[in-house]
Design a protein around this motif. Structure first.
Motif, mmCIF file in Angstrom:
data_model
loop_
_atom_site.group_PDB
_atom_site.id
_atom_site.type_symbol
_atom_site.label_atom_id
_atom_site.label_comp_id
_atom_site.label_asym_id
_atom_site.label_seq_id
_atom_site.Cartn_x
_atom_site.Cartn_y
_atom_site.Cartn_z
ATOM 1 N N SER A 1 -22.476 24.598 -6.754
ATOM 2 C CA SER A 1 -22.395 25.407 -7.981
ATOM 3 C C SER A 1 -23.714 26.087 -8.319
ATOM 4 O O SER A 1 -23.729 27.156 -8.927
ATOM 5 C CB SER A 1 -21.889 24.571 -9.165
ATOM 6 O OG SER A 1 -22.822 23.574 -9.500
ATOM 7 N N SER A 2 -24.840 25.513 -7.881
ATOM 8 C CA SER A 2 -26.141 26.140 -8.134
ATOM 9 C C SER A 2 -26.521 27.165 -7.065
ATOM 10 O O SER A 2 -27.523 27.863 -7.200
ATOM 11 C CB SER A 2 -27.239 25.069 -8.198
ATOM 12 O OG SER A 2 -27.499 24.559 -6.902
ATOM 13 N N GLY A 3 -25.742 27.223 -5.978
ATOM 14 C CA GLY A 3 -26.041 28.137 -4.891
ATOM 15 C C GLY A 3 -27.028 27.594 -3.881
ATOM 16 O O GLY A 3 -27.474 28.312 -2.995
ATOM 17 N N ALA A 4 -27.373 26.300 -3.976
ATOM 18 C CA ALA A 4 -28.350 25.707 -3.057
ATOM 19 C C ALA A 4 -27.806 25.575 -1.638
ATOM 20 O O ALA A 4 -28.572 25.590 -0.682
ATOM 21 C CB ALA A 4 -28.798 24.343 -3.563
ATOM 22 N N LEU B 1 -25.174 22.946 4.858
ATOM 23 C CA LEU B 1 -25.865 24.194 5.166
ATOM 24 C C LEU B 1 -26.677 24.533 3.934
ATOM 25 O O LEU B 1 -26.112 24.808 2.869
ATOM 26 C CB LEU B 1 -24.861 25.309 5.482
ATOM 27 C CG LEU B 1 -25.465 26.688 5.739
ATOM 28 C CD1 LEU B 1 -26.293 26.680 7.028
ATOM 29 C CD2 LEU B 1 -24.370 27.743 5.807
ATOM 30 N N TRP B 2 -28.003 24.499 4.042
ATOM 31 C CA TRP B 2 -28.899 24.630 2.894
ATOM 32 C C TRP B 2 -29.581 25.999 2.908
ATOM 33 O O TRP B 2 -30.135 26.404 3.926
ATOM 34 C CB TRP B 2 -29.898 23.483 2.873
ATOM 35 C CG TRP B 2 -29.166 22.183 2.991
ATOM 36 C CD1 TRP B 2 -29.268 21.263 3.995
ATOM 37 C CD2 TRP B 2 -28.167 21.675 2.095
ATOM 38 N NE1 TRP B 2 -28.390 20.217 3.766
ATOM 39 C CE2 TRP B 2 -27.700 20.451 2.612
ATOM 40 C CE3 TRP B 2 -27.603 22.153 0.912
ATOM 41 C CZ2 TRP B 2 -26.719 19.689 1.980
ATOM 42 C CZ3 TRP B 2 -26.619 21.400 0.279
ATOM 43 C CH2 TRP B 2 -26.196 20.181 0.813
ATOM 44 N N LEU B 3 -29.548 26.680 1.781
ATOM 45 C CA LEU B 3 -29.909 28.087 1.697
ATOM 46 C C LEU B 3 -31.237 28.376 1.016
ATOM 47 O O LEU B 3 -31.503 29.512 0.634
ATOM 48 C CB LEU B 3 -28.785 28.845 0.965
ATOM 49 C CG LEU B 3 -27.380 28.645 1.535
ATOM 50 C CD1 LEU B 3 -26.351 29.371 0.676
ATOM 51 C CD2 LEU B 3 -27.303 29.085 2.987
ATOM 52 N N ARG B 4 -32.092 27.407 0.878
ATOM 53 C CA ARG B 4 -33.358 27.582 0.176
ATOM 54 C C ARG B 4 -34.158 28.776 0.710
ATOM 55 O O ARG B 4 -34.785 29.507 -0.045
ATOM 56 C CB ARG B 4 -34.188 26.306 0.272
ATOM 57 C CG ARG B 4 -35.523 26.400 -0.479
ATOM 58 C CD ARG B 4 -36.362 25.166 -0.311
ATOM 59 N NE ARG B 4 -36.807 25.115 1.074
ATOM 60 C CZ ARG B 4 -37.154 24.009 1.709
ATOM 61 N NH1 ARG B 4 -37.109 22.858 1.092
ATOM 62 N NH2 ARG B 4 -37.552 24.043 2.961
ATOM 63 N N ALA C 1 -31.554 29.529 7.227
ATOM 64 C CA ALA C 1 -30.958 28.412 6.500
ATOM 65 C C ALA C 1 -31.123 27.175 7.367
ATOM 66 O O ALA C 1 -31.385 27.272 8.567
ATOM 67 C CB ALA C 1 -29.480 28.676 6.223
ATOM 68 N N SER C 2 -30.980 26.001 6.765
ATOM 69 C CA SER C 2 -31.132 24.761 7.534
ATOM 70 C C SER C 2 -29.864 23.924 7.449
ATOM 71 O O SER C 2 -29.077 24.060 6.508
ATOM 72 C CB SER C 2 -32.339 23.963 7.035
ATOM 73 O OG SER C 2 -32.154 23.573 5.703
ATOM 74 N N LEU C 3 -29.692 23.084 8.439
ATOM 75 C CA LEU C 3 -28.560 22.165 8.472
ATOM 76 C C LEU C 3 -29.083 20.738 8.468
ATOM 77 O O LEU C 3 -30.151 20.453 9.006
ATOM 78 C CB LEU C 3 -27.730 22.356 9.749
ATOM 79 C CG LEU C 3 -26.746 23.515 9.760
ATOM 80 C CD1 LEU C 3 -27.455 24.790 10.097
ATOM 81 C CD2 LEU C 3 -25.637 23.240 10.742
ATOM 82 N N GLY C 4 -28.299 19.867 7.869
ATOM 83 C CA GLY C 4 -28.556 18.439 7.912
ATOM 84 C C GLY C 4 -27.219 17.735 8.071
ATOM 85 O O GLY C 4 -26.187 18.271 7.655
#
Length: 188
Positions: A65-68, A87-90, A97-100
């Motif tokens: 919801s925050s778009g992170a 999938l992290w969009l910082r 983008a990064s994956l964990g």
């Protein structure tokens, strides 16, 4: 990023599905909380409690919801939640983008993480048009190294004392995947 995201349901291959977190996934959070490693590198609560587990699931909703980023639950062919991939969009404004990811102990060794990472990476490169994906793996974690490499990620180097894990700084291998890397992948 400040735009609310909707976590889609993705067919990941071999009957695995990726979907948004639900409160019904508390048994997954409980098992992850009992793992010796997962809570050290994530926000999975340890020790486990029902309120802490609920707060973890709500944090996943908040990340979308925050778009992170897009937090997915990995669901096996039997309908059992077995792990997560995010999938992290910082750094999206920088074109990356990064994956964990993690999979609980009772579900390891069946390829769930690799299937999930491959599916999210393909979706991120093709549909979201993110130019570069990154992930980080501790050098000792051979299962995670295999997961990254089987998903098409290429090791770029060693980042010394890159991340705090528990009470110490740890080295991480940095991996990347570019859309052009997929053109030679028959499963892309």
């Amino acid at each position: 990023m400040e735009q609310s995201l909707i976590v889609p349901e993705l067919a990941a291959g071999r009957g695995f599905v990726l979907r948004a977190w639900r409160l019904a996934d508390m048994s997954l959070v409980r098992e992850a909380a009992e793992d010796a490693y997962i809570p050290l590198t994530t926000t999975v609560p340890s020790p486990w409690s029902e309120p802490a587990g609920r707060a973890f699931v709500e944090r996943q909703w908040g990340r979308a919801s925050s778009g992170a980023g897009y937090p997915f639950v990995i669901v096996d062919p039997d309908g059992r939640p077995v792990g997560t991939v995010g999938l992290w969009l910082r750094d999206l404004a920088l074109g990356r983008a990064s994956l964990g990811y993690w999979v609980v102990g009772s579900a390891r060794g069946r390829g769930a993480a690799g299937i999930a990472v491959r599916a999210v990476a393909a979706w991120a490169l093709k549909d979201l048009r993110i130019p570069r994906l990154e992930l980080y793996v501790e050098p000792w974690n051979t299962a995670s190294v295999r997961t990254a490499e089987r998903a098409g990620f290429q090791r770029e180097g060693l980042l010394r004392e890159w991340q705090q894990v528990g009470s110490e700084r740890r080295d991480m291998y940095m991996y990347s995947l570019l859309d052009g890397d997929r053109s030679s992948d028959p499963q892309a």
